[in-house]
Enzyme design. Structure first.
Site, mmCIF file in Angstrom:
data_model
loop_
_atom_site.group_PDB
_atom_site.id
_atom_site.type_symbol
_atom_site.label_atom_id
_atom_site.label_comp_id
_atom_site.label_asym_id
_atom_site.label_seq_id
_atom_site.Cartn_x
_atom_site.Cartn_y
_atom_site.Cartn_z
ATOM 1 N N ARG A 172 42.994 50.669 42.393
ATOM 2 C CA ARG A 172 44.323 51.290 42.435
ATOM 3 C C ARG A 172 44.863 51.669 41.066
ATOM 4 N NH1 ARG A 172 46.822 45.599 44.598
ATOM 5 N NH2 ARG A 172 46.710 44.408 42.666
ATOM 6 N N GLU A 173 44.213 51.238 40.003
ATOM 7 C CA GLU A 173 44.753 51.414 38.652
ATOM 8 C C GLU A 173 44.258 52.734 38.064
ATOM 9 O OE1 GLU A 173 43.977 47.753 36.541
ATOM 10 O OE2 GLU A 173 44.813 46.550 38.169
ATOM 11 N N ARG A 224 42.519 47.181 45.880
ATOM 12 C CA ARG A 224 42.126 46.695 44.557
ATOM 13 C C ARG A 224 40.611 46.462 44.426
ATOM 14 N NH1 ARG A 224 44.352 42.742 40.529
ATOM 15 N NH2 ARG A 224 42.900 41.001 40.252
ATOM 16 N N ASN A 251 36.875 41.906 38.928
ATOM 17 C CA ASN A 251 37.239 41.215 37.693
ATOM 18 C C ASN A 251 37.412 39.709 37.904
ATOM 19 O OD1 ASN A 251 37.461 41.797 34.926
ATOM 20 N ND2 ASN A 251 39.661 41.397 34.982
ATOM 21 N N ARG A 252 36.861 39.191 38.979
ATOM 22 C CA ARG A 252 36.681 37.749 39.192
ATOM 23 C C ARG A 252 35.219 37.442 39.479
ATOM 24 N NH1 ARG A 252 41.126 38.800 37.964
ATOM 25 N NH2 ARG A 252 43.117 37.962 38.704
ATOM 26 N N TYR A 257 48.104 34.481 32.353
ATOM 27 C CA TYR A 257 47.817 33.717 33.574
ATOM 28 C C TYR A 257 46.321 33.466 33.605
ATOM 29 C CZ TYR A 257 46.311 38.160 35.676
ATOM 30 O OH TYR A 257 45.668 39.336 35.931
ATOM 31 N N GLU A 308 45.982 46.533 29.296
ATOM 32 C CA GLU A 308 46.827 46.971 30.414
ATOM 33 C C GLU A 308 47.715 48.095 29.896
ATOM 34 O OE1 GLU A 308 46.643 45.790 33.461
ATOM 35 O OE2 GLU A 308 45.648 43.843 33.304
#
Length: 324
Positions: A69-70, A124, A140-141, A246, A269
């Protein structure tokens, strides 16, 4: 390439056509390296930009679009390619002593899914079939450094942070890993582009309890980049370790830094105030501002790292295939 807008959000097919066109028009400095296919079969290609591929120059590796989505992230990666290949300063300055490897859309399946309807716009993850009922993994995990120790979901139906059934379960993350492993000795900077807030963060991402011993170098570089963007009229970045923001394990920046040994590794970001839906009309303003930050990255990498002698190829007429 009449349907491609460098200040716009383009389809993956248009992006692929644009990259082929760039490689044709600038064959002296641009090579495309196919990395493999996404889960749904889309070919992913690495854009390698170099004035002299045989010089052993330090490599800056930039990827974008792991989170579907980015959209501003692939737009930024494509703008960097545009500036490096089309602007006189790009060829004369930014390509002097540094090679730029850019992967504009890591997750093309997810990207195209977000373009398919308004209802899917905020998807995402990847689009792999991970369970009977649910699709996708948070790429990204999914990287294999401290995988799943913090900030992840183990539920395949979690729409945000499902880490996958195992590290590198996704062909998309394996392709990025393979680039890092192939070129890791020369890779001195890795930047993963995202778009949520105005952050420039560095390892560790998996924990906020402690920092790597090199954190001050990472912090100093990031602040220089932020200052360059601000000087161009952009907003400053919030600079800190990712885990202090985080904690989330399995990120590409931690893998590059901790597993491959890339000395400078960041998640950038790009946008503030719009969350994931950044207005296309503002790209014309912000992309040149952010590019000043990448010029600063290049300046610092060039200053700190020299070409690696043992990578030099004596016969400079040798084809680029010797590098692969």
């Amino acid at each position: 390439m009449n349907n491609f807008n460098i200040y716009g959000y383009n389809s993956f097919a248009s992006i692929q056509e644009y990259l082929e066109d760039v490689a044709r028009r600038h064959s002296d400095i641009v090579k495309l390296q196919p990395l493999g296919n996404s889960y749904q079969g889309r070919t992913v290609k690495l854009v390698k930009i170099s004035k002299n591929p045989n010089a052993g120059n330090p490599i800056i590796f930039i990827d974008a679009g792991i989170h579907a989505r980015e959209w501003a992230a692939p737009a930024m990666a494509l703008y960097i390619i545009h500036r490096l290949t089309n602007h006189p300063d790009g060829r004369r300055k930014e390509l002097e002593g540094v090679d730029w490897y850019i992967l504009p859309v890591v997750n093309p399946d997810g990207y195209e899914f977000t373009r398919s309807s308004k209802a899917n716009r905020l998807w995402r993850k990847t689009r792999s079939k991970t369970s009977t009922n649910c699709l996708g993994v948070d790429g990204n995990r999914n990287y294999g450094y401290k995988w799943a120790v913090s900030g992840v979901s183990k539920d395949p139906c979690n729409k945000e942070t499902y880490a996958g059934p195992k590290p590198f379960s996704e062909p998309e993350t394996r392709m990025v890993r393979n680039v890092m492993m192939q070129y890791g000795q020369r890779m001195k900077l890795y930047v993963s582009l995202h778009s949520y807030g105005q952050y420039l963060v560095y390892p560790w991402g998996y924990t906020g309890d402690f920092l790597p011993k090199e954190w001050q170098k990472l912090d100093k570089m990031a602040k220089r980049v932020s200052a360059a963007v601000q000087s161009a009229g952009g907003a400053p970045f919030k600079v800190l370790s990712a885990g202090k923001w985080y904690a989330a394990a399995g990120g590409s920046d931690d893998f590059a830094f901790g597993a491959i040994g890339v000395p400078y590794s960041y998640t950038m970001e790009l946008t503030d105030g719009y969350e994931f839906v950044f207005p296309e009309s503002l790209l014309r303003i912000v992309l040149p501002q952010f590019y000043e930050g990448f010029k600063e990255f290049g300046t610092q990498i060039k200053r700190e790292f020299k070409p690696m002698e043992h990578f030099r190829v004596k016969n400079t007429s040798t084809s680029d295939s010797n590098e692969d």
